[in-house]
Write a protein that holds these residues in place. Sequence first.
Motif, PDB file in Angstrom:
ATOM      1  N   ILE A 113       0.847  -1.205   0.000  1.00 42.77           N
ATOM      2  CA  ILE A 113       0.000   0.000   0.000  1.00 42.77           C
ATOM      3  C   ILE A 113       0.879   1.252   0.000  1.00 42.77           C
ATOM      4  CG2 ILE A 113      -1.753   1.332   1.268  1.00 42.77           C
ATOM      5  CD1 ILE A 113      -2.879  -1.328   2.289  1.00 42.77           C
ATOM      6  N   ARG A 114       1.981   1.187   0.739  1.00 45.36           N
ATOM      7  CA  ARG A 114       2.915   2.326   0.754  1.00 45.36           C
ATOM      8  C   ARG A 114       3.495   2.576  -0.623  1.00 45.36           C
ATOM      9  NH1 ARG A 114       4.866   0.645   5.691  1.00 45.36           N
ATOM     10  NH2 ARG A 114       3.785   1.815   7.300  1.00 45.36           N
ATOM     11  N   LYS A 115       3.806   1.493  -1.336  1.00 43.31           N
ATOM     12  CA  LYS A 115       4.375   1.643  -2.680  1.00 43.31           C
ATOM     13  C   LYS A 115       3.399   2.362  -3.607  1.00 43.31           C
ATOM     14  CE  LYS A 115       7.174  -2.566  -2.942  1.00 43.31           C
ATOM     15  NZ  LYS A 115       7.083  -3.904  -3.570  1.00 43.31           N
ATOM     16  N   LEU A 116       2.117   2.318  -3.276  1.00 43.92           N
ATOM     17  CA  LEU A 116       1.098   2.931  -4.141  1.00 43.92           C
ATOM     18  C   LEU A 116       0.802   4.389  -3.775  1.00 43.92           C
ATOM     19  CD1 LEU A 116      -1.183  -0.214  -4.219  1.00 43.92           C
ATOM     20  CD2 LEU A 116      -0.007   0.760  -6.197  1.00 43.92           C
ATOM     21  N   PHE A 117       1.532   4.938  -2.810  1.00 41.17           N
ATOM     22  CA  PHE A 117       1.292   6.331  -2.404  1.00 41.17           C
ATOM     23  C   PHE A 117       1.365   7.290  -3.592  1.00 41.17           C
ATOM     24  CE2 PHE A 117       2.353   6.501   2.449  1.00 41.17           C
ATOM     25  CZ  PHE A 117       1.351   5.587   2.668  1.00 41.17           C
ATOM     26  N   ASP A 118       2.331   7.038  -4.478  1.00 38.20           N
ATOM     27  CA  ASP A 118       2.510   7.919  -5.637  1.00 38.20           C
ATOM     28  C   ASP A 118       1.279   7.959  -6.530  1.00 38.20           C
ATOM     29  OD1 ASP A 118       4.984   8.722  -5.118  1.00 38.20           O
ATOM     30  OD2 ASP A 118       6.014   7.432  -6.572  1.00 38.20           O
ATOM     31  N   LEU A 119       0.603   6.810  -6.627  1.00 40.53           N
ATOM     32  CA  LEU A 119      -0.551   6.718  -7.535  1.00 40.53           C
ATOM     33  C   LEU A 119      -1.817   7.325  -6.933  1.00 40.53           C
ATOM     34  CD1 LEU A 119      -0.198   3.159  -9.171  1.00 40.53           C
ATOM     35  CD2 LEU A 119       0.292   5.382 -10.182  1.00 40.53           C
ATOM     36  N   ALA A 120      -1.881   7.400  -5.624  1.00 41.47           N
ATOM     37  CA  ALA A 120      -3.072   7.995  -4.986  1.00 41.47           C
ATOM     38  C   ALA A 120      -2.644   8.850  -3.807  1.00 41.47           C
ATOM     39  CB  ALA A 120      -4.037   6.903  -4.536  1.00 41.47           C
ATOM     40  N   PRO A 121      -1.957   9.957  -4.089  1.00 45.04           N
ATOM     41  CA  PRO A 121      -1.374  10.744  -3.003  1.00 45.04           C
ATOM     42  C   PRO A 121      -2.410  11.373  -2.075  1.00 45.04           C
ATOM     43  CG  PRO A 121      -1.155  11.886  -5.115  1.00 45.04           C
ATOM     44  CD  PRO A 121      -1.679  10.512  -5.413  1.00 45.04           C
ATOM     45  N   LEU A 122      -3.638  11.571  -2.570  1.00 46.54           N
ATOM     46  CA  LEU A 122      -4.662  12.172  -1.702  1.00 46.54           C
ATOM     47  C   LEU A 122      -5.293  11.125  -0.791  1.00 46.54           C
ATOM     48  CD1 LEU A 122      -6.604  14.442  -4.250  1.00 46.54           C
ATOM     49  CD2 LEU A 122      -4.794  15.102  -2.660  1.00 46.54           C
ATOM     50  N   HIS A 123      -5.308   9.873  -1.243  1.00 44.88           N
ATOM     51  CA  HIS A 123      -6.069   8.855  -0.521  1.00 44.88           C
ATOM     52  C   HIS A 123      -5.227   7.866   0.290  1.00 44.88           C
ATOM     53  CE1 HIS A 123      -9.174  10.091  -3.535  1.00 44.88           C
ATOM     54  NE2 HIS A 123      -9.975   9.906  -2.509  1.00 44.88           N
ATOM     55  N   ASN A 124      -4.266   7.171  -0.374  1.00 43.79           N
ATOM     56  CA  ASN A 124      -3.595   6.048   0.297  1.00 43.79           C
ATOM     57  C   ASN A 124      -2.828   6.412   1.578  1.00 43.79           C
ATOM     58  OD1 ASN A 124      -4.675   4.405  -1.666  1.00 43.79           O
ATOM     59  ND2 ASN A 124      -2.822   3.175  -1.896  1.00 43.79           N
ATOM     60  N   PRO A 125      -2.120   7.554   1.628  1.00 47.49           N
ATOM     61  CA  PRO A 125      -1.440   7.879   2.881  1.00 47.49           C
ATOM     62  C   PRO A 125      -2.433   8.014   4.048  1.00 47.49           C
ATOM     63  CG  PRO A 125      -0.562   9.203   1.098  1.00 47.49           C
ATOM     64  CD  PRO A 125      -1.775   8.502   0.550  1.00 47.49           C
ATOM     65  N   ALA A 126      -3.595   8.556   3.756  1.00 47.12           N
ATOM     66  CA  ALA A 126      -4.626   8.698   4.803  1.00 47.12           C
ATOM     67  C   ALA A 126      -5.121   7.328   5.256  1.00 47.12           C
ATOM     68  CB  ALA A 126      -5.793   9.524   4.289  1.00 47.12           C
ATOM     69  N   HIS A 127      -5.297   6.407   4.304  1.00 44.23           N
ATOM     70  CA  HIS A 127      -5.746   5.061   4.686  1.00 44.23           C
ATOM     71  C   HIS A 127      -4.711   4.378   5.575  1.00 44.23           C
ATOM     72  CE1 HIS A 127      -8.707   5.853   1.781  1.00 44.23           C
ATOM     73  NE2 HIS A 127      -8.063   5.439   0.709  1.00 44.23           N
ATOM     74  N   MET A 128      -3.417   4.577   5.248  1.00 42.84           N
ATOM     75  CA  MET A 128      -2.353   3.982   6.068  1.00 42.84           C
ATOM     76  C   MET A 128      -2.383   4.544   7.471  1.00 42.84           C
ATOM     77  SD  MET A 128      -0.588   1.497   5.091  1.00 42.84           S
ATOM     78  CE  MET A 128       0.528   1.494   6.442  1.00 42.84           C
ATOM     79  N   MET A 129      -2.676   5.844   7.577  1.00 44.22           N
ATOM     80  CA  MET A 129      -2.778   6.443   8.917  1.00 44.22           C
ATOM     81  C   MET A 129      -3.914   5.779   9.691  1.00 44.22           C
ATOM     82  SD  MET A 129      -1.985  10.478   8.696  1.00 44.22           S
ATOM     83  CE  MET A 129      -2.809  11.029   7.236  1.00 44.22           C
ATOM     84  N   GLY A 130      -4.997   5.480   8.990  1.00 43.96           N
ATOM     85  CA  GLY A 130      -6.138   4.795   9.613  1.00 43.96           C
ATOM     86  C   GLY A 130      -5.746   3.412  10.105  1.00 43.96           C
ATOM     87  N   ILE A 131      -5.010   2.683   9.283  1.00 44.59           N
ATOM     88  CA  ILE A 131      -4.580   1.319   9.652  1.00 44.59           C
ATOM     89  C   ILE A 131      -3.651   1.377  10.875  1.00 44.59           C
ATOM     90  CG2 ILE A 131      -3.225  -0.685   8.873  1.00 44.59           C
ATOM     91  CD1 ILE A 131      -4.306  -0.034   5.992  1.00 44.59           C
ATOM     92  N   ALA A 132      -2.695   2.316  10.831  1.00 46.52           N
ATOM     93  CA  ALA A 132      -1.756   2.454  11.951  1.00 46.52           C
ATOM     94  C   ALA A 132      -2.485   2.880  13.221  1.00 46.52           C
ATOM     95  CB  ALA A 132      -0.669   3.468  11.595  1.00 46.52           C
ATOM     96  N   ALA A 133      -3.482   3.741  13.074  1.00 45.38           N
ATOM     97  CA  ALA A 133      -4.227   4.208  14.244  1.00 45.38           C
ATOM     98  C   ALA A 133      -5.007   3.072  14.889  1.00 45.38           C
ATOM     99  CB  ALA A 133      -5.180   5.335  13.835  1.00 45.38           C
ATOM    100  N   VAL A 134      -5.544   2.177  14.066  1.00 48.14           N
ATOM    101  CA  VAL A 134      -6.260   1.020  14.623  1.00 48.14           C
ATOM    102  C   VAL A 134      -5.251   0.096  15.319  1.00 48.14           C
ATOM    103  CG1 VAL A 134      -7.595  -1.052  14.066  1.00 48.14           C
ATOM    104  CG2 VAL A 134      -8.191   1.138  13.016  1.00 48.14           C
TER     105      VAL A 134
END
Length: 405
Positions: A113-134
């Motif tokens: 998912i981190r590798k895909l940050f470039d392809l969805a810079p508005l969305h994927n980093p936020a999703h990762m923050m959600g996963i880490a927060a859980v």
Amino acid sequence: MNILVINAGSSSVKYQLYDMKTEFVLAKGRVERIGMDSSILTHEVDHQPEVREVSEILDHTTAIKKVLDMLTHRKFGVLRNIADIQAVGHRVVHGGETFSRSVLVDAQVKLEIRKLFDLAPLHNPAHMMGIAAVEANLPEVPQAVVFDTAFHQSMPASSFLYAIPTVLYRKHQIRRYGFHGTSHDYVSKKSAEFLGRPIETLKLITCHIGNGASCAAILHGKSFDTSMGMTPLEGLMMGTRSGDLDPAIVPFTINKEDLTLNEVNSMLNKHSGLLAISGVSSDMREVVDAMNEGNANAKLAFEMYAYRIRKYIGAYAAAMDGVDAIVFTAGVGENSAALRTEVCKSLSFLGVHLDETRNAGRSPEPRRITTEQSRVDVLVVPTNEELLIARDTYELVKGLEANTR
Ligand SMILES: Nc1ncnc2c1ncn2[C@@H]1O[C@H](COP(=O)(O)OP(=O)(O)O)[C@@H](O)[C@H]1O
Ligand SMILES: CC(=O)OP(=O)(O)O
Ligand SMILES: [Mg+2]
């Protein structure tokens, strides 16, 4: 089993808590303005007034902690203990070519998912923050990720490639991915059920018209083409996104207006679409209200918005050599009869005949809005991305339990 579904954005977290035995939504809500001075948590439990709490929430970990506190709150909560949450399912917008189905989160999945940050810079980093927060708040609880792109991985190369040097695809995976896959998947299956026909025999055009909007050609149950591309910017005109345009506009505008690439990117994603043309709002309700009060720009925005959808419907009918049903879903698609009328008004060549009384009706269930004589059915099918995320998570976690037994 109770499953918490999370849709984490850059400054927001939306949540729904499901009891999977009945698929009942025990509670839902959202945290907005994370990282800003006054964050707002809105929490809703069936048949009870909404609770709003304003406080300072600096990051996603704190936001998830606040959600868990609310879910176990002695007055507004629905759980005795956070241990009553057995799994968490996340919406992840971009799964690239790596993910064609939902998966449980592990170190490898997080890396991908981190590798895909470039392809969805508005969305994927936020999703990762959600996963880490859980992870920080519920370290023992299994998490699953459900991708917006997964359903569209069935598209053939002739649909997903751009006509640019193929080295760019090989080196950087520049191709069309498509989004809202969870919704297109869900409503196409619901439509087949409603029509009482096997999905393997159907040609469907699904129109997910919300804040973000996309059309999909669903051939025999599989995504054959869709209007969004490498990012959720391509395709239809949206609330604030431009949709399709001549790519030459980007360097031209940079030169003429002395803008940076980032500024143009932001213009196309956040300051275009309905908002730019109407000059009123990105919200379709406000655009329609302004149009009805005689605002000519709002009328033009409304007509352009519908015209783009109509063009995609025509294109996809040609792509599939026919269409059995056109399906409207999401915020605008489910709620705006005026938009559906405008889209369908010159589809009579396909054999579409809208029944205006049916179109004006409302229902939480799938319904037909065409006449009995209409050769092509037009349906309104409420989407439920969260339910599909909860179901996928449930299946994956049951599999995990069976394996560890
Ligand atoms: N009654 C309505 N008439 C027209 N548009 C509506 C109506 N209700 C909601 N909408 C539109 O739906 C949009 C939101 O759709 P939604 O699918 O919830 O988007 P998202 O999930 O991307 O935030 C809003 O921007 C609003 O314009
Ligand atoms: C992918 C996308 O456009 O999502 P949303 O509709 O939630 O903005
Ligand atoms: Mg949405």
